[in-house]
Design a protein around this motif. Structure first.
Motif, mmCIF file in Angstrom:
data_model
loop_
_atom_site.group_PDB
_atom_site.id
_atom_site.type_symbol
_atom_site.label_atom_id
_atom_site.label_comp_id
_atom_site.label_asym_id
_atom_site.label_seq_id
_atom_site.Cartn_x
_atom_site.Cartn_y
_atom_site.Cartn_z
ATOM 1 N N THR A 104 2.676 9.253 7.296
ATOM 2 C CA THR A 104 1.783 9.358 6.135
ATOM 3 C C THR A 104 0.567 8.450 6.294
ATOM 4 O O THR A 104 -0.535 8.790 5.852
ATOM 5 C CB THR A 104 2.524 9.049 4.814
ATOM 6 N N GLN A 105 0.739 7.305 6.955
ATOM 7 C CA GLN A 105 -0.418 6.455 7.261
ATOM 8 C C GLN A 105 -1.350 7.181 8.225
ATOM 9 O O GLN A 105 -2.577 7.142 8.077
ATOM 10 C CB GLN A 105 0.038 5.131 7.867
ATOM 11 N N ARG B 76 -0.735 11.502 0.076
ATOM 12 C CA ARG B 76 0.696 11.511 -0.243
ATOM 13 C C ARG B 76 1.025 12.517 -1.336
ATOM 14 O O ARG B 76 2.118 13.094 -1.340
ATOM 15 C CB ARG B 76 1.149 10.085 -0.559
ATOM 16 N N ARG C 249 0.808 -1.226 0.000
ATOM 17 C CA ARG C 249 0.000 0.000 0.000
ATOM 18 C C ARG C 249 0.838 1.272 0.000
ATOM 19 O O ARG C 249 0.637 2.173 -0.827
ATOM 20 C CB ARG C 249 -0.941 0.002 1.218
ATOM 21 N N THR C 250 1.791 1.383 0.938
ATOM 22 C CA THR C 250 2.545 2.628 1.062
ATOM 23 C C THR C 250 3.388 2.886 -0.183
ATOM 24 O O THR C 250 3.368 3.974 -0.755
ATOM 25 C CB THR C 250 3.436 2.595 2.317
ATOM 26 N N LEU D 206 -3.481 9.764 6.355
ATOM 27 C CA LEU D 206 -4.588 9.200 5.568
ATOM 28 C C LEU D 206 -5.677 8.657 6.492
ATOM 29 O O LEU D 206 -6.868 8.704 6.153
ATOM 30 C CB LEU D 206 -4.086 8.152 4.578
ATOM 31 N N GLN E 59 -9.503 3.924 3.338
ATOM 32 C CA GLN E 59 -8.199 4.386 3.811
ATOM 33 C C GLN E 59 -7.158 4.277 2.695
ATOM 34 O O GLN E 59 -6.364 5.197 2.482
ATOM 35 C CB GLN E 59 -7.739 3.560 5.013
ATOM 36 N N GLY F 145 -5.008 7.269 0.688
ATOM 37 C CA GLY F 145 -3.555 7.313 0.788
ATOM 38 C C GLY F 145 -2.883 7.996 -0.381
ATOM 39 O O GLY F 145 -1.861 8.677 -0.220
ATOM 40 N N SER G 17 1.142 3.492 -3.344
ATOM 41 C CA SER G 17 0.403 4.758 -3.322
ATOM 42 C C SER G 17 1.350 5.941 -3.467
ATOM 43 O O SER G 17 0.986 6.955 -4.078
ATOM 44 C CB SER G 17 -0.450 4.885 -2.056
#
Length: 290
Positions: free
Chosen positions: A129-130, A281, A49-50, A133, A273, A277, A53
């Protein structure tokens, strides 16, 4: 804000401005671009995900992307993190995005780097950053943070998400409660612990955490009994108040932290979520560069 390394780097006013900007990006994806800029993504830990994204955010901003693979880099020859980052800065990267297994890896180098650095996760430290979001997801639902009851449940001791969110939500005026088995509690965080059954009926936001098996000194099996004692079962979901929501930073250990049938239930905002993200970002990269 130049670097974004912890949630303490961001004031409550900056948080709301970043979330406003992220919502602008969602409404109008082409409002602004950074086509003359480049970003280097240094991921020393696995990520779906991170990493993806951030890549999507860079693409939407029309930035050049430098992707990095530790096993195919000079890290295998003994190059330090600092020298790797300085190399990418020297060849023209305008922003450096780093995920690293060492907690607080950035403390030794943050004042030696001349371009913005964004922390995409530092061991069991923070994940700003999580957190942003997650805050966007909560604000979309309730349009406020003040006096919301938020329970963060799971492997608190090893979770960078728990730490970033607890700090940010407390600063924004939410009432934060923690839920964890005794050996996973982190008493450096100034919040009370309750059982999940004590916490669940009064929460507006139930924020579940992934069990961080890879960070445990004693390797434990993925026991389904965790769900019955500490996780979100269907019975507990039915006890939640009307209008409350379920969140999880993912990846989800289905049947352990949450009953698999609840991952996409009406209360769940887990995939929202992920959607948020990308825009968050984008807003962070733009803010750090401008």
């Amino acid at each position: 804000m130049n670097h974004l390394l912890t949630m303490n780097d961001v004031s409550t006013d900056e948080i709301n401005k970043l979330l406003d900007r992220a919502e602008e990006f969602q409404r109008n994806p082409s409002i602004d671009t950074l086509e003359e800029k480049s970003a280097a993504l240094l991921f020393f830990e696995p990520s779906t995900r991170t990493k993806m994204s951030f890549e999507m955010a860079c693409d939407k901003l029309q930035m050049k992307r430098l992707t990095f693979s530790p096993e195919q880099s000079s890290v295998t020859k003994g190059e330090s993190l600092y020298d790797t980052i300085k190399t990418l800065e020297s060849i023209g990267s305008d922003v450096i995005i780093v995920r690293h297994p060492e907690k607080n890896y950035f403390n030794a180098i943050k004042n030696l780097i001349d371009v913005p650095m964004i922390n995409a996760g530092d061991g069991s430290g923070e994940h700003p950053t999580q957190s942003l979001l997650d805050l966007m997801t909560i604000r979309q639902e309730f349009n406020r943070f003040e006096h919301l009851n938020v329970a963060i449940c799971g492997d608190i001791k090893h979770s960078r998400v728990a730490r970033s969110n607890a700090i940010a939500l407390d600063n924004l005026g939410a009432n934060v409660t923690l839920v964890a088995k005794e050996e996973w509690q982190d008493h450096s965080l100034p919040f009370k612990y309750h059982t999940i059954d004590e916490a669940i009926s009064g929460v507006d936001v139930l924020m579940l955490l992934r069990v961080q098996y890879e960070r445990h000194e004693i390797k434990e099996g993925k026991e389904e009994s965790y769900l019955q004692t500490y996780g979100l079962t269907k019975e507990r979901e039915r006890a939640m108040r009307k209008g409350s929501i379920i969140m999880h930073p993912a990846p989800v250990n289905r049947g352990i932290e949450i009953d698999s049938e609840l991952v996409e239930c009406e209360r769940s905002r887990i995939f929202q979520q992920m959607t948020n993200g990308v825009a968050v970002r984008e807003a962070i990269i733009e803010h750090c560069l401008k």
